[in-house]
Design a protein around this motif. Structure first.
Motif, PDB file in Angstrom:
ATOM      1  N   VAL A 182       0.921  -1.101  -0.039  1.00 55.92           N
ATOM      2  CA  VAL A 182       0.003  -0.107   0.079  1.00 55.92           C
ATOM      3  C   VAL A 182       0.838   1.261   0.184  1.00 55.92           C
ATOM      4  O   VAL A 182       1.608   1.530   0.859  1.00 55.92           O
ATOM      5  N   PHE A 183       0.856   1.847  -1.088  1.00 50.58           N
ATOM      6  CA  PHE A 183       1.848   3.173  -1.224  1.00 50.58           C
ATOM      7  C   PHE A 183       0.980   4.545  -1.067  1.00 50.58           C
ATOM      8  O   PHE A 183      -0.162   4.578  -0.949  1.00 50.58           O
ATOM      9  N   PRO A 184       1.767   5.429  -0.515  1.00 46.08           N
ATOM     10  CA  PRO A 184       0.864   6.544   0.005  1.00 46.08           C
ATOM     11  C   PRO A 184       0.808   7.565  -1.309  1.00 46.08           C
ATOM     12  O   PRO A 184       1.663   7.694  -2.185  1.00 46.08           O
ATOM     13  N   SER A 185      -0.251   8.036  -1.595  1.00 46.17           N
ATOM     14  CA  SER A 185      -0.885   9.054  -2.540  1.00 46.17           C
ATOM     15  C   SER A 185      -0.272  10.339  -2.309  1.00 46.17           C
ATOM     16  O   SER A 185      -0.017  10.751  -3.391  1.00 46.17           O
ATOM     17  N   ASP A 186      -0.059  10.792  -1.104  1.00 47.03           N
ATOM     18  CA  ASP A 186       0.248  12.047  -1.014  1.00 47.03           C
ATOM     19  C   ASP A 186       1.385  12.058   0.107  1.00 47.03           C
ATOM     20  O   ASP A 186       1.076  12.382   1.358  1.00 47.03           O
ATOM     21  N   PRO A 187       2.519  11.723   0.036  1.00 41.66           N
ATOM     22  CA  PRO A 187       3.418  11.411   1.002  1.00 41.66           C
ATOM     23  C   PRO A 187       3.785  12.764   1.782  1.00 41.66           C
ATOM     24  O   PRO A 187       4.232  12.485   3.101  1.00 41.66           O
TER      25      PRO A 187
END
Lengths: 371, 581
Positions: free
Chosen positions: B341-346
């Motif tokens: 699960v990757f961050p869309s807005d890190p």
């Protein structure tokens, strides 16, 4: 990214308002000469406003803060909280206000690249850059991390302290260089701006402290998301999101090469909002090459060498900043609005002025005429 | 009398031994086994291209068919390794072109590859089949054109996430009409358009093409054309997945997907228009791998898709999936092995997504085969980690990134020591671990005590003192790669565990508190290590022994100090430790 502070971030509109506030600062100074009493350098007054860069005062402030920053740096990393020290950041941003090594094409706000004129506009830019410096330092908190975390990208690729050591040399060089008629005395003329600046800074601090989570966000290489992914997501959001006034999310890393430099650097275009910011950042990043070329003796030798070298650079406009756009053409930086530029810039290159002749004959002529 | 089997027999037996570890063991039995083994080793893996030199490799193993090399340290992915650091493929490729005329496969990761090298590859190896360039850079589409033009039997060309200088899209047209051997093509990282007609023809004449990953510039309207040409595809990476609302595009797309009876993996999905998601519903029930991590679609749409995929084994997704989407995963995807699960807005402190630790907890409960996790989130608690550990003792890879550095347990405000401690205690087969959040030396005590199978550990903004690092170095018996940033680890732990460093592939430490003097000492004491100090501010010459080094990279090597470093990197030269060169 945090919401705009006092209309600081964003594009051209922000810059215009800052220039206005900058000029009002100067008028404050002229109306209240009493401010000159606070003379950090212990030098006599000088009432000239429009000479030499703000950087002299920033140097003073930086000197005061340098020690602090030095102490922190040699201490254990991690003992320092990630909270930004607003004071130190003011200094950081001020230190960015050095004369550009790559004069930009005349842009909308009338800042052109004559060396004398640079001085004047440098003054104004000092404020705008100070304030823009907030958005910069938010953009990458190398300035935030006192314990020497340095990254390869963005303007503060050197750590807070080390960057200051290098730029100290620059500033000293500039102050005593013959390029400006004003001498060290002129440092005092920066007082009032500095005072007003401090007030400005305080109010900024207040606004800033209301957004600490956002301010802490940017550290080099953290969160550990690959540039490939970051760039893709940044472009995605640009396409999909509605305009909400905040700067583009994510980062947009492009490579920067310089003729004669042994290796490339990378900068995050999204951490700047104007060409001036980018230019100053690149100066800082690559100044170690130009100074390095003068030799790597101890500190005193370094400074005197850098003076003359920088003087040459300023007068000769030796280096020009160019970029490769989406179509693969090499263009001079500064032609198009900032947003359009970051949308189409694929890589940057700092060329020798002579190499860039083919790119825009008129612009080169202009810079030659200046000298 | 010693009776030994004839060479041919031994060779035949050895041919069943494929793991490098086992082959290395075989070669240590006796001199004749060493000789036989070295002549019949066909695959070489070099995890650190500076650990050995090309000529050492070619001298020992003369009949190699496949070489895999890795260059830069892992933290280069996050811009922590300065440009120009190294990892140059050129000396390797030159040497291999001289020594291995029958080489078939080259796989490079995080290396700098030039067009000249690509050209050399294309002309040196008559039977060249596989080229994988993973996170590489330094080459352009001209180099690719050479590969396309000259490699008659090319089966696999995979450019995953490399940085390619896109000079033109015409390189693809260099594949000759006689080339029909292509089995796998991954051009997803290319920015500019490739010639579509050339692509279509290439796909059309490659009956063995199983993997096709397009780049963003391939428009959705053209996807169905390609799919119709290659219904045998097993893995597909789409190009842009939006096109305005056009029913003809939609219908031809779903028809094309219907025809792909073998399709098991989907990726790509740049710029997704949710209304087109239904087009591939027909393949969902067969999907084992789904990568939506570039698709900025919202949770309801993601959930709809995922609930149709009961056979999913690998899922990569953005945090838009939210806890609700992960609940759906836990319910529907009972075969799930890997979740990312990757961050869309890190860079935003408060994102607009409701993805919390709960999502991961649900998946750990609902998916009994879950082994590999990469999870970015904004809050975590010890209790969640303990639950996850208890649910999933079969975890092999656990990488958690709480986005805020040093974020404590959001419920109790304690460090996350106990939570990660539970992970290493319960997951006895854990091989890879990435830590985040507020952590003290205690978590390293747990790790040193329990994580005996751990091979790779990533640490950031953690620990209080050298004791933390000491626990790891002294306790983790299987440790091969250790990467540390922004931790208060200094000299003591390193100097107390010098022997350990020779058992590891590499150690990276940046923004820690290791002194220059310690590096010099280490280098003197350990001749089999390269101790490289990185200092971008260019004052390596005037470093005092007490100065902390900016970045430090230590690795074991039989090739001695390397000579291709830029000026800001110095290998501490043990013979001249007191000389400033």
């Amino acid at each position: 990214m945090s919401p705009p502070l006092l209309g600081v971030e964003g594009d051209g509109q922000g810059t215009v308002s800052l220039l206005n506030s900058a000029s009002s600062m100067e008028s404050i100074f002229q109306k209240s000469p009493g401010l000159t009493e606070r003379n950090y350098l212990g030098l006599s007054d000088c009432s000239s406003v429009d000479s030499s860069a703000v950087s002299s005062i920033s140097e003073v402030k930086r000197n005061n803060l340098n020690l602090k920053a030095t102490e922190l740096r040699l201490g254990l990393p991690g003992s320092q909280s990630p909270e930004r020290d607003p004071e130190v950041n003011l200094a950081t941003s001020e230190s960015l206000d050095e004369k550009p090594l790559f004069p930009l094409l005349p842009s909308k706000d009338g800042i052109c690249s004559a060396s004398q004129k640079i001085v004047v506009s440098g003054n104004k830019r000092g404020f705008s850059d100070t304030i823009d410096g907030y958005s910069e330092t938010k953009g990458f908190s190398e300035g935030n991390w006192m314990f020497g975390s340095s990254g390869t990208d963005s303007d503060a690729s050197k750590s807070l302290v080390q960057g200051k050591f290098a730029s100290n040399a620059n500033v000293n060089g500039m102050i005593s260089s013959g390029a400006q008629p004003a001498s060290i005395k002129d440092a005092t003329s920066k007082m009032a701006p500095e005072q007003a600046h401090a007030t400005y800074g305080t109010s900024l601090n207040k606004v800033n402290s209301s957004n600490p989570p956002a301010a802490k966000a940017q550290v080099v290489g953290w969160p550990p998301v690959r540039s490939f992914r970051k760039n893709i997501l940044a472009t995605n959001s640009k396409n999909n999101d509605e305009v909400d006034g905040k700067p583009g999310p994510g980062a947009l890393f492009v490579k920067v090469s310089m003729d004669g430099a042994p290796y490339l650097r990378k900068v995050d275009l999204r951490s700047y909002t104007t060409y001036q910011e980018l230019s100053l950042a690149l100066e800082k990043m690559f100044s170690c090459f130009t100074i390095g070329q003068c030799g790597s003796q101890g500190a005193p030798g370094r400074e005197s060498l850098s003076e003359s070298k920088l003087r040459d650079l300023l007068h000769g406009s030796e280096y020009v900043l160019t970029y490769e756009d989406k179509d693969g053409d090499w263009m001079l930086v500064g032609d198009v609005p900032w947003d359009m530029f970051i949308g189409s810039c694929k890589r940057l290159k700092i060329m020798k002025g002579s190499d860039a002749i083919g790119l825009a004959p008129r612009a080169m002529e202009k810079s030659k005429n200046r000298n | 009398m010693v009776y030994s089997l004839p060479e041919e027999v031994l060779e035949h037996v050895f041919s069943f031994i494929t793991l490098d570890k086992d082959r290395n063991a075989v070669s240590l039995v006796c001199k004749s086994w060493y000789e036989i083994e070295r002549w019949c080793r066909r695959r070489i893996f070099v995890g650190n291209c500076y650990a050995v030199s090309p000529s050492i490799m070619t001298r020992r193993f003369p009949e190699v068919r496949s070489v895999e090399l890795k260059g830069k340290p892992h933290f280069a992915d996050f811009n922590l390794v300065p440009e120009g650091w190294g990892g140059f493929a050129c000396p390797w490729i030159s040497e291999m072109s001289r020594a291995y005329p029958w080489l078939e496969e080259i796989r490079l990761k995080r290396m700098v590859v030039t067009d000249e090298s690509l050209e050399l590859i294309s002309t040196s190896f008559k039977n060249f089949k596989v080229l994988v360039l993973s996170s590489c850079e330094g080459f352009s589409t001209d180099g690719l054109a050479a590969i396309a033009a000259n490699c008659r039997n090319l089966r696999k060309l995979d450019l995953r996430e490399s940085e390619v200088m896109d000079l033109s899209g015409h390189w693809l047209s260099h594949f000759p009409n006689t080339c029909t051997s292509l089995e796998s093509l991954n051009i997803a990282c290319l920015g500019s358009e490739v010639s579509f007609s050339a692509l279509e023809r290439l796909v059309g004449r490659s009956p063995n093409l199983k993997i096709l990953r397009l780049n963003r510039a391939v428009p959705l309207e053209k996807l169905s054309t390609l799919l119709c040409r290659a219904p045998q595809l097993v893995e597909l990476g789409t190009g842009a997945y939006s096109s305005g609302i056009r029913s003809d595009v939609y219908s031809s797309l779903s028809k094309a997907f219907l025809g792909c009876k073998e399709l098991k993996g989907l990726s790509g999905f740049w710029d997704v228009d949710p209304s087109y998601l239904l087009a591939f519903y027909s393949v969902c029930s067969r999907l084992t791998s789904l990568n939506l991590s570039y698709a900025t679609i919202r949770s309801p749409d993601i959930t709809k898709v995922i609930s149709q995929c009961p056979n999913l084994q690998r899922l990569w997704v953005l945090d838009h999936v939210e806890d609700s989407g992960l609940n759906a995963v836990a319910l529907s995807c009972k075969d799930l092995r890997e979740l990312r699960v990757f961050p869309s807005d890190p860079y935003i402190a408060d994102a607009n997504v409701t993805l919390t630790e709960q999502g991961l907890v649900s998946v750990s409960e609902g998916c009994p085969k879950l082994q590999s996790v990469l999870y970015f989130c904004r809050q975590m608690s010890n209790s969640a980690l303990i639950t996850i550990a208890r649910n999933r003792p079969n975890l092999i890879c656990f990488r958690l990134c709480v986005i805020e550095p040093r974020a404590p347990d959001y419920l109790t405000l304690e460090p996350l020591d106990v939570g990660f401690g539970a992970i290493v205690e319960h997951c006895k087969e854990l091989r890879r671990l990435s830590l985040s959040g507020l952590l003290t030396d205690r978590v390293f005590e747990y790790i040193g005590r329990h994580a005996k199978r751990l091979e790779m550990l990533s640490i950031a903004f953690a620990g209080n003192s050298d004791l933390g690092l000491h626990h790891v170095l002294s306790g983790c018996d299987g440790l091969r790669k250790l990467e540390i940033r922004d931790c208060p680890f200094g000299d003591k732990a390193l100097l107390a565990n010098v022997a350990k460093l020779e058992t590891m592939r590499s150690l990276w430490m940046s923004s820690c508190a290791v002194s220059y003097g310690a590096c010099k000492f280490l280098s003197q004491k350990m001749p089999m290590l390269n101790v490289e100090v990185i200092d971008e501010n260019g004052s390596l010459d005037s470093r005092f022994d007490s100065c902390p080094v900016e970045k430090l990279y230590i690795y074991r090597t039989v090739a001695g100090p390397r000579s291709d470093m830029p000026g800001y990197i110095r290998t501490i030269d043990r013979d001249r430790v007191n000389t400033i060169s």
